[in-house]
Scaffold this motif. Structure first.
Motif, short mmCIF file in Angstrom:
data_model
loop_
_atom_site.label_atom_id
_atom_site.label_comp_id
_atom_site.label_asym_id
_atom_site.label_seq_id
_atom_site.Cartn_x
_atom_site.Cartn_y
_atom_site.Cartn_z
N PHE A 1 -28.38 -40.64 14.88
CA PHE A 1 -27.40 -41.09 16.53
C PHE A 1 -25.81 -41.95 16.11
O PHE A 1 -25.57 -42.24 16.59
CB PHE A 1 -28.53 -42.76 15.63
N GLN A 2 -25.16 -40.64 15.60
CA GLN A 2 -23.81 -41.10 15.73
C GLN A 2 -23.06 -40.06 16.14
O GLN A 2 -23.42 -39.46 16.80
CB GLN A 2 -23.40 -40.98 13.85
N PHE A 3 -22.54 -40.83 17.28
CA PHE A 3 -21.15 -40.55 18.38
C PHE A 3 -19.96 -40.28 18.85
O PHE A 3 -20.03 -42.27 18.99
CB PHE A 3 -22.43 -39.98 19.32
N PRO A 4 -19.08 -40.01 19.08
CA PRO A 4 -18.02 -41.12 19.24
C PRO A 4 -18.37 -42.17 20.67
O PRO A 4 -19.36 -41.46 21.66
CB PRO A 4 -16.94 -40.20 20.10
N GLY A 5 -17.76 -43.86 20.62
CA GLY A 5 -18.15 -44.08 21.65
C GLY A 5 -18.91 -44.96 21.04
O GLY A 5 -19.21 -46.10 21.96
N LEU A 6 -20.19 -45.42 19.93
CA LEU A 6 -20.81 -45.99 19.98
C LEU A 6 -20.24 -47.01 18.92
O LEU A 6 -19.66 -46.64 18.07
CB LEU A 6 -21.55 -45.12 19.17
N THR A 7 -20.66 -48.11 19.37
CA THR A 7 -20.26 -49.73 18.91
C THR A 7 -21.54 -50.71 19.14
O THR A 7 -22.67 -50.32 19.31
CB THR A 7 -19.77 -50.41 19.51
N LEU A 8 -21.60 -50.74 17.10
CA LEU A 8 -22.81 -51.46 16.89
C LEU A 8 -22.13 -53.09 16.80
O LEU A 8 -21.30 -53.61 15.61
CB LEU A 8 -23.52 -51.31 15.27
N THR A 9 -22.68 -53.85 17.82
CA THR A 9 -22.02 -55.38 17.60
C THR A 9 -22.72 -56.11 16.18
O THR A 9 -24.30 -56.34 16.61
CB THR A 9 -22.05 -55.82 18.23
N GLU A 10 -22.80 -57.35 15.83
CA GLU A 10 -23.14 -58.27 14.55
C GLU A 10 -22.91 -59.43 15.15
O GLU A 10 -23.79 -60.13 15.48
CB GLU A 10 -22.81 -57.92 13.13
N SER A 11 -22.07 -59.66 15.48
CA SER A 11 -21.58 -61.43 15.52
C SER A 11 -21.75 -61.92 16.77
O SER A 11 -21.66 -60.81 17.96
CB SER A 11 -20.52 -61.70 14.96
N SER A 12 -22.37 -63.47 17.35
CA SER A 12 -22.21 -63.19 18.29
C SER A 12 -20.61 -63.65 19.13
O SER A 12 -20.86 -63.40 20.24
CB SER A 12 -22.88 -64.97 18.38
N GLU A 13 -20.02 -63.74 18.56
CA GLU A 13 -17.95 -63.07 19.09
C GLU A 13 -17.72 -62.00 19.59
O GLU A 13 -17.55 -61.74 20.88
CB GLU A 13 -17.44 -64.08 18.14
N GLU A 14 -18.99 -61.42 18.72
CA GLU A 14 -18.80 -59.80 19.50
C GLU A 14 -19.25 -59.19 20.63
O GLU A 14 -19.09 -58.69 21.80
CB GLU A 14 -18.99 -58.42 18.38
N SER A 15 -20.60 -60.45 20.66
CA SER A 15 -21.56 -60.10 21.94
C SER A 15 -21.09 -60.10 23.16
O SER A 15 -20.68 -59.55 24.44
CB SER A 15 -23.06 -60.65 21.75
N LYS A 16 -20.25 -61.95 22.39
CA LYS A 16 -19.29 -62.53 23.72
C LYS A 16 -18.83 -61.62 24.55
O LYS A 16 -18.33 -61.61 25.53
CB LYS A 16 -18.60 -63.47 23.87
N ALA A 17 -18.36 -61.12 23.72
CA ALA A 17 -16.97 -60.43 24.18
C ALA A 17 -17.04 -58.83 24.62
O ALA A 17 -15.89 -58.45 26.03
CB ALA A 17 -15.69 -59.61 22.71
N LEU A 18 -18.21 -58.54 24.75
CA LEU A 18 -18.82 -58.04 25.75
C LEU A 18 -18.80 -57.80 26.65
O LEU A 18 -17.91 -56.83 28.08
CB LEU A 18 -20.30 -57.15 25.27
N ASN A 19 -18.86 -58.88 27.30
CA ASN A 19 -18.51 -59.36 29.24
C ASN A 19 -17.36 -60.00 29.31
O ASN A 19 -17.62 -59.87 30.46
CB ASN A 19 -19.95 -60.29 29.32
#
Length: 385
Positions: free
Chosen positions: A167-185
Motif C-alpha cells: 500500500f505504499q506509493f508516492p503521494g500517500l498521506t496518513l493523517t492522525e490528528s484532528s488538526e491534520e484532518s481539518k487542514a485537508l479542507n
C-alpha cells in the motif's frame, strides 16, 4: 477448538475481511450431536488482497447472511480504470474525490487499486495525485495489512509483496490528528480523501462531506453497502440537501455508486455457498439482511431445493428434533429518519434525554446554569470531530 464439554468449534475463511470467518459448531447433548454453521458475512469472489470464501461440506443446520440476497453485483470492467477516470475528470475541474470507506478491508483494497493506478500511469492528467487516508483506525489497520500475512493473502497479493509494500506509493498521506484532518479542507489542491465511516453516519467523513458536497466540481464515490436510513443511502437516493452539524448542505457534487467494489457475496455466490453442502442441511435460517431481502433469499433457497425460512426475532427452534417451538416476532419497520448502528441510535436517544435535562433546569440559578453550559461545551469540543 474445544470450548467446553459438548461444544467444539472450527473457523473457516469467509473471504469478507482479513481474518473473517464462518464458524462450524458441533453441539452434543447426551448421545445426540448436531452441527451448526454460522456463515458470518461471506465475501465476494476475486477480491484483491484476500482469498475467496471457503466452502463447507456438511452441516445439520446453517445460519446464513443475506445482505445481497436479492441482487447481483455489476462490476466495472476495470476497478482501477474506472476509478482513474473519475479522479481525472474531477481533478480537471479543480475538485476533490471524497470516498467514504470502512476502515478495515475496504480502505486497504482502495489503496491497493491506487498503487496500481500509479504503477500503470492510469491518471493521465495528474499522475502524481495525492491520496489522504483520514482515519486513525484505517491507518492502524493498514499497518497490520502491511505485515507478514502469508496464509491470509491471495496469490496475487503475495506476488505483489515481493516488490515491496502493498500500500505504499508516492503521494500517500496518513493523517492522525484532528488538526491534520481539518487542514485537508483548508488545502485548495485537488486530492483523494478516503475517510470513515463507510455509511457517513459518524466520524471524520461528515466534515469532508460538509466541505465538499456543495461543490459542483467534486465527486463523492461510494464503494460499499449503504444501509436503509443511513446518510449514505440518502445521498445515493438523490437527496438534494442534507443536514450536517446543524447546517443544511446542498448536494451539488457528483454522486457515484461504485457497486462493483462490494466485499459481500451477491445472490448467486450466496446460493453457490449454500448449495455446496452434501447432504443438504436439515434447515437453513436466513438472517442479517433487510426484512424484505431475508424473505426473498429464503425463497431462492427453497427454489433450490433447500429447507429454509427467514428467522424472526425471539424465534425458538428445537435443533434435536428439527421443529419450531415458538414463532418469532416481526420487528417493526425502521423509521426513514432512523439511521446508523444500534449504538448510534442509543446515542441519539441519550441526546434527547440531555435536552430534557436542559429543560428541567429552566429557572435554575445563573451559577448552576453556567456550570452546566461549561460542562456541555467541553463535551462538545471533545466529541465533535
Amino acid at each position: 477448538v474445544d470450548l467446553c464439554e459438548g461444544v467444539r468449534i472450527r473457523f473457516v475463511d469467509a473471504g469478507h475481511l482479513l481474518g473473517s470467518a464462518s464458524v462450524e459448531l458441533w453441539l452434543t447433548e447426551g448421545d445426540v450431536t448436531r452441527k451448526i454453521v454460522f456463515s458470518g458475512d461471506l465475501g465476494n469472489v476475486d477480491q484483491p488482497i484476500i482469498r475467496d470464501p471457503q466452502y463447507i461440506g456438511e452441516a445439520d443446520y446453517v445460519v446464513m447472511e443475506s445482505t445481497y440476497g436479492d441482487r447481483l453485483h455489476e462490476p466495472p470492467e476495470s476497478y482501477t480504470g474506472a476509478l482513474a477516470e473519475i479522479i481525472d475528470e474531477t481533478f480537471s475541474k479543480g475538485g476533490n474525490v471524497i470516498i467514504p470507506s470502512f476502515a478495515v478491508g475496504r480502505t486497504q483494497e482502495l489503496l491497493y487499486f491506487m498503487r496500481e493506478m500509479k504503477d500503470e500511469g492510469l491518471v493521465k492528467t495528474h499522475p502524481d495525485f495525492q491520496v489522504c487516508v483520514d482515519s486513525p483506525l484505517a491507518n492502524e489497520a493498514t499497518r497490520i495489512f502491511s505485515s507478514n500475512l502469508h496464509g491470509y493473502l491471495d496469490e496475487a497479493a503475495i506476488e505483489a509483496l515481493k516488490g515491496g509494500a502493498l500500500f505504499q506509493f508516492p503521494g500517500l498521506t496518513l493523517t492522525e490528528s484532528s488538526e491534520e484532518s481539518k487542514a485537508l479542507n483548508m488545502d485548495k489542491a485537488s486530492k483523494v480523501i478516503i475517510s470513515a465511516s463507510g455509511m457517513c453516519d459518524a466520524g471524520r467523513i461528515r466534515h469532508h462531506l460538509k466541505h465538499n458536497l456543495w461543490r459542483r466540481e467534486c465527486a463523492i464515490v461510494f464503494v460499499g453497502y449503504q444501509a436503509e436510513g443511513s446518510l449514505g443511502r440518502a445521498l445515493l437516493e438523490g437527496a438534494k440537501s442534507v443536514k450536517l452539524f446543524g447546517e443544511e448542505i446542498a448536494v451539488n457534487a457528483r454522486i457515484v455508486n461504485f457497486k462493483g467494489l462490494s466485499s459481500h457475496a451477491d445472490r448467486d455466490h450466496l446460493l453457490a455457498w449454500a448449495r455446496h453442502y452434501a447432504p443438504k442441511p436439515r434447515h437453513t435460517f436466513v438472517v442479517h439482511g433487510e426484512a424484505s431481502v431475508t424473505e426473498i433469499f429464503a425463497q431462492h433457497l427453497r427454489d433450490a431445493g433447500l429447507a429454509a425460512h427467514a428467522a424472526e426475532y425471539e424465534e425458538v427452534y428445537d435443533l434435536a428434533n428439527d421443529r419450531m417451538l415458538a414463532a418469532g416476532v416481526p420487528l417493526p419497520p425502521k423509521p426513514v429518519s432512523a439511521g446508523g448502528s444500534p449504538a448510534y441510535r442509543k446515542l441519539e436517544s441519550a441526546g434527547q434525554d440531555l435536552l430534557d435535562a436542559i429543560r428541567h433546569n429552566k429557572g435554575g440559578t445563573n451559577k448552576d446554569l453556567a456550570e452546566f453550559e461549561k460542562e456541555l461545551l467541553a463535551l462538545i469540543q471533545k466529541w465533535d470531530r
